[in-house]
Motif scaffolding. Structure first.
Motif: not given
Lengths: 382, 382, 382
Positions: B303-311
């Protein structure tokens, strides 16, 4: 009654404590957050730490982050530390100074030191559900009730806080006299030293430990050296109005019994050469000695973790003179560490089947039962 | 309407957001795992990262570890990353290459790149409950639905996935034209830079942040420098088909406005010198500018952690030329960090009583309400 | 039946294991704590580790901290490690020696090595609820049942423990003969080496792994080198009384098959040159080879974490001779690491939808089903 005889006013039978679950359960802690920490007057900051306009501090009260700030009108105020727009924390630093406003860095909603919403992008165009321009206080910071006492700001998260007299009554009852605590002039003293302890124990173990002195002869050699009657195991708090007398060869409330400082101007001869202790529920302990005050505030962070902030307060004259306060600081700093070690040693057993129905209170600890009754009554409310 | 007047198409009353519990509750997150991330098409890998037969990558989708692999027939396939025998993870490395098989190291059950069980100790002797030899596909790897779009492999854990057209329709609606996104030729571009961000915030705060531009003037000086109309606070996504125009002195979508690269071959004059943004629910953001694409994928871990991968995607020609892409990477890398800082600052307040019923949306944020409605409708299904 | 043909005594159909939830659920683990670990005889310490009066060791059994101590009368006893007064842990160190008493450092309640409350401040004045002086055993340390077997102290937290014969019966059944295990004289051996492993896996995965040998050819090259029949995947435990024979060129149970030590005095010719394995539920594995014993104890700390302590036991003569035991230690140390790696690789899949109803057991693993039935029957009790 000679000094050798402990004053066993209670019948000597053992009494039980709260069951172990009270000290570890997430459900109990959540109920305590709601019905105790978020429903009581909580001592939040030393007022002199926020001496000038715009000076602020962030404090955890129950589950809320509370922002205390000195206004340009000189008044201290408290607010929830959250922007009314999309909820960003207004302040992430523990303390600091702003000039006139708190500006939320996310969307630039901006609040005066009295909490009023003073600016926001396109603010003039915003309306409430009736189409009227929005009320700048309704969408201002959420205020939190605040009262000053003993030089500290006390806050309460309830919309309708209980009378603050309930708080002061505890000190009155403990010291036997409404004026007893006032004579120390605590509000006018200055912080000579502050130490923060991170304790791996439930806050109630820390309260219970502070309330009794049956452990004093086991773990507090320096304290018993200064207050020899503590070797009998009877706490100053066990009977109202009682103070523990300094040993006959003791010159001051210091780690080695050497002389401290001049006695505080207002105190009586009866208060001189004595140590008094007051528990102001739920999270404050006040220790009164002739020349200084030791003041504890607790921040319960989880069922098994409590941060304790301890202030040593002296007159401005003592601090201005540059005299060394470390002998008096060291005495209670050792007491604190000895006590918190004992609490940390006790915490792991709270889950044991042997503590399912609690431990036992010996007669000199019987007054702790009233604390347990208070906790249970608060949790049972509604 | 002059450039000074924000296009307030909505009535100006404040609307409320989701209540704070939606952003912290384990129960809500578990429901989102089941009904959103494990029931939607999720963008999993860039197809070109798995260019050769036997090349594989492990991706978290909802609560499942999914294995994507290029077959010897050139097809990409997806499977649950778990041996059918006793459940060992087939691959523990994030990516790699096998020759022809995945061999479980625990008991040597071995699977072809199409998932078929091809070997196991004593395999010939094993039977199913009817006594027949076991079916090599029934005890093969569990397949996961896979579709390629925009050069990425999208997977869905449902046995009967929803039509993929539902996914592409969002981009069509956002850009006002089914062909608009296709003209950028995203599938043919190459990854010039990839940055992974670990964000201490709920995934929905990140979506909400991406959808609105009311915060742009507060936290995105570089972006507003390139797209001056963003200073008015109106997001490109607020109305369908709208792109934000580059400032008149801006030469390219770079951190300092300096020239970028040749415009992508297929785009129209109208698409030139404009920035478009599309949210492809639940976890993808696509940013379109004339000479490159910025493509975000989110992996909600708690609920409190999100990994974001950006290309950052460019033409093969640009990358082959050795020209420096860092001025264009730096612009959105700063935007990302500014946005994720804001989300992390907001997350802690989600438990506050002041956010129990949510915050408010100003008119230029009203389109976020449709995202909230979508989330609620997905959680309410069944 | 030639040595090439595995002895498939069971019908060859695949059977299912427990569902994945059994390996991750907090509720299942809590039930296991109460109905298995706190309701069974648990192997706690090697008796010789507590050889002298006052020597003590602290062991975790289920959710309880248990204190084992050698009395001045030479007897081993076990108690809950908690003071009866206010619950402080009596011992916080893992092991040590006291002279005659355990003294709680908090309030100085003091207990003899037989658990009796022998001293406390004001003890003489304390009474029970009837006004009588308190019973020194009622307020003594809480005793825990203890039995010695194979040179280890086994404890049970139940007030009425099950017959210890239920424990020894497992070894009798596994080895086909009540005397088989006794001939090794395990109680008289000494600890030559002890290694502790911290395994990120549920304790049941470790049991299942130990019970089958279908994985041996995949992950245990050294073990299969010594016991070539293990390449067929049939565990010594799959049929009662069966031991695995050393390879014809193997001289000893060592990592390279080199000679070990003299065979233990009591064993039969049939037991020579053979490896036997016994699972003593819930947490002990015994490995018997002609010249030494490998003895595993597990401490399940959470659904996903288990500490395993492994003793290598030799005759006093071997250890006194100074001969190098590392070639025999190294063999099973490698086996342990290979097994625990496999368990850790399996644990993460326990939450997968593909393991919701468990994995499958091949015929040479079918005897694991009886372990699953035992677990389920224990959890279903009451």
């Amino acid at each position: 009654m000679t000094s050798e005889t402990p004053p066993l006013l209670n019948p000597p039978a053992l009494r039980t404590t709260l069951g172990g679950d009270y000290y570890v359960s997430d459900a109990v802690f959540a109920a305590e957050q709601e019905r105790i920490f978020e429903a009581s007057w909580i001592c939040a900051v030393r007022c002199s730490d926020l001496a000038t306009p715009g000076r602020f501090q962030k404090v955890q009260v129950g589950r809320e982050s509370v922002l205390l700030v000195r206004g340009r009108d000189g008044l201290l105020r408290a607010f929830l530390n959250i922007c009314r727009h999309r909820g960003a924390q207004l302040c992430t630093e523990p303390e600091g100074t702003v000039r006139r406003y708190f500006r939320c860095p996310y969307h630039s909603w901006t609040y005066g030191l009295d909490g009023k919403l003073t600016a926001a992008p396109n603010l003039a165009a915003l309306t409430d559900e009736t189409g009227a321009p929005i009320d700048r206080y309704r969408y201002g910071l959420v205020p939190v009730a605040l009262t000053e006492w003993l030089g500290y700001a006390w806050v309460c998260l309830l919309d309708t806080p209980p009378p603050f007299d309930d708080v002061t009554a505890e000190a009155t009852r403990a010291l036997g006299d409404p004026d007893a605590i006032n004579r120390y002039g605590i509000g006018g003293l200055d912080v000579g030293r502050r130490i923060v302890y991170d304790v791996a124990a439930n806050w109630k173990l820390i309260v219970e430990n502070f309330m009794e002195c049956y452990h004093c002869s086991s773990i507090h050699p320096e304290l018993v050296g200064v207050l020899p009657e503590f070797s009998r195991g009877v706490a100053a708090q066990a009977s109202d109005g009682a103070g523990a007398e300094f040993g006959s060869h003791i010159e001051g409330f210091t780690v080695d019994g050497a002389a401290g400082f001049d006695r505080l101007p207002g105190i009586t001869d009866e208060q001189d050469r004595r140590y008094y202790a007051v528990t102001v529920k739920p999270t404050v302990f006040v220790n009164l000695v002739p020349d200084h005050i030791i003041f504890h505030r607790m921040y319960p962070l989880s069922p098994v973790r409590t941060v304790v902030e301890c202030d040593w307060l002296y007159t401005a004259d003592v601090l201005a003179s540059g005299r060394d306060v470390s002998a008096s600081v060291e005495l209670f700093h050792r007491v604190n560490r000895q006590d918190f070690d004992a609490c940390e040693r006790t915490q792991p057993s709270m889950t044991s089947r042997a503590y399912r129905h609690g431990g036992v209170l010996v007669p000199t600890e019987h007054h702790i039962a009233s604390f347990h009754e208070w906790v249970v009554s608060r949790l049972d409310e509604r």
